[in-house]
Design a protein around this motif. Structure first.
Motif, short mmCIF file in Angstrom:
data_model
loop_
_atom_site.label_atom_id
_atom_site.label_comp_id
_atom_site.label_asym_id
_atom_site.label_seq_id
_atom_site.Cartn_x
_atom_site.Cartn_y
_atom_site.Cartn_z
N MET A 1 33.31 19.70 35.47
CA MET A 1 33.18 20.14 36.71
C MET A 1 34.31 21.31 37.50
O MET A 1 35.90 20.52 37.40
CB MET A 1 33.84 19.06 38.26
CG MET A 1 33.98 19.44 38.99
SD MET A 1 32.14 19.92 39.86
CE MET A 1 32.35 20.75 41.03
N ASN A 3 36.95 23.81 39.63
CA ASN A 3 37.88 23.68 41.31
C ASN A 3 37.20 24.86 41.54
O ASN A 3 37.27 26.61 41.60
CB ASN A 3 38.99 24.18 40.70
CG ASN A 3 39.75 24.10 42.73
OD1 ASN A 3 39.47 23.40 43.41
ND2 ASN A 3 40.83 23.99 42.77
N ARG A 43 33.45 15.95 43.07
CA ARG A 43 33.54 15.78 42.05
C ARG A 43 35.31 15.95 41.73
O ARG A 43 34.78 17.39 42.40
CB ARG A 43 32.76 16.33 41.18
CG ARG A 43 31.09 16.15 41.19
CD ARG A 43 30.78 14.10 41.12
NE ARG A 43 29.39 13.27 41.44
CZ ARG A 43 29.01 13.25 40.23
NH1 ARG A 43 29.55 13.61 38.93
NH2 ARG A 43 27.84 12.99 40.59
N ALA A 44 35.01 15.34 41.15
CA ALA A 44 36.86 16.25 40.94
C ALA A 44 37.27 16.78 39.87
O ALA A 44 35.73 17.20 38.07
CB ALA A 44 38.17 14.95 40.10
N LYS A 45 37.87 18.20 39.62
CA LYS A 45 38.27 19.05 38.20
C LYS A 45 38.28 18.48 37.13
O LYS A 45 38.54 17.75 36.53
CB LYS A 45 39.34 20.28 39.17
CG LYS A 45 40.01 21.16 37.50
CD LYS A 45 40.68 21.87 38.33
CE LYS A 45 41.24 22.60 37.44
NZ LYS A 45 42.28 23.55 36.85
N GLY A 46 37.18 19.14 36.60
CA GLY A 46 37.60 18.30 34.60
C GLY A 46 36.57 17.79 34.48
O GLY A 46 36.21 17.72 33.49
N GLU A 47 35.88 17.09 35.90
CA GLU A 47 35.00 15.40 35.51
C GLU A 47 33.73 15.97 34.80
O GLU A 47 32.86 17.09 35.20
CB GLU A 47 34.60 15.30 37.42
CG GLU A 47 33.75 13.95 36.76
CD GLU A 47 32.88 13.32 37.76
OE1 GLU A 47 32.13 12.58 38.09
OE2 GLU A 47 34.58 13.41 39.69
N ALA A 48 33.07 15.83 33.68
CA ALA A 48 31.82 16.23 33.24
C ALA A 48 30.59 15.51 34.07
O ALA A 48 30.15 14.55 34.96
CB ALA A 48 31.41 15.20 31.57
N LEU A 49 29.59 17.19 34.17
CA LEU A 49 28.00 16.39 34.33
C LEU A 49 27.17 16.56 34.05
O LEU A 49 27.24 17.63 33.30
CB LEU A 49 28.52 17.27 35.95
CG LEU A 49 29.45 17.33 36.88
CD1 LEU A 49 29.20 18.90 37.77
CD2 LEU A 49 29.62 16.58 37.77
N GLU A 50 26.37 16.09 33.72
CA GLU A 50 24.82 16.19 33.40
C GLU A 50 23.88 17.08 34.08
O GLU A 50 24.16 17.19 35.59
CB GLU A 50 24.24 14.27 33.72
CG GLU A 50 25.22 13.81 32.91
CD GLU A 50 25.04 13.72 31.70
OE1 GLU A 50 23.39 14.42 30.68
OE2 GLU A 50 25.73 13.45 30.75
N THR A 53 22.48 17.08 38.49
CA THR A 53 23.38 16.29 39.13
C THR A 53 23.54 17.39 40.10
O THR A 53 23.23 18.53 40.60
CB THR A 53 24.78 15.99 38.65
OG1 THR A 53 24.33 15.65 37.15
CG2 THR A 53 25.63 15.66 40.00
N VAL A 55 26.34 18.22 43.36
CA VAL A 55 27.89 18.21 44.00
C VAL A 55 27.50 18.35 44.85
O VAL A 55 27.43 19.26 45.81
CB VAL A 55 28.24 18.79 42.79
CG1 VAL A 55 30.40 19.10 43.39
CG2 VAL A 55 28.48 18.40 41.48
#
Length: 94
Positions: A1, A3, A43-50, A53, A55
């Motif tokens: 994810m 920023n 979602r936090a920066k760097g979080e992996a997303l499928e 999804t 956001v």
């Protein structure tokens, strides 16, 4: 994810779409962030997303309107005093 803060709603939505992720946009007033810019994301920066999804991103509507005091007809010193005494209610410089 990534920023997305300080990006336009259009840019942020396009970035998410390019990742296969959907933007769930809401708008809120903000005295600090210019209208049209993202200032929060779900979602936090760097979080992996499928892919697929959703956001949440929050876009600024700008500051809330406020009543401007009537200073027409007042002399200059009274106008300045009246506006300066109310400036504490305004978060941006007068």
């Amino acid at each position: 994810m990534p920023n997305l803060n300080y990006r336009t709603e259009q840019d942020a939505s396009q970035i998410l779409a390019n990742m296969g992720v959907q933007a769930n946009v809401s708008q809120e007033s903000s005295d600090l962030i210019a209208a049209g810019l993202v200032f929060a994301q779900g979602r936090a920066k760097g979080e992996a997303l499928e892919p697929g999804t959703a956001v949440k991103i929050t876009v600024s509507k700008g500051g809330k309107p406020f009543a401007m005091p009537g200073v027409v007809g007042l002399d200059e010193s009274r106008r300045k005093w009246d506006l300066q005494s109310r400036s504490s209610m305004i978060s941006t410089p007068v």
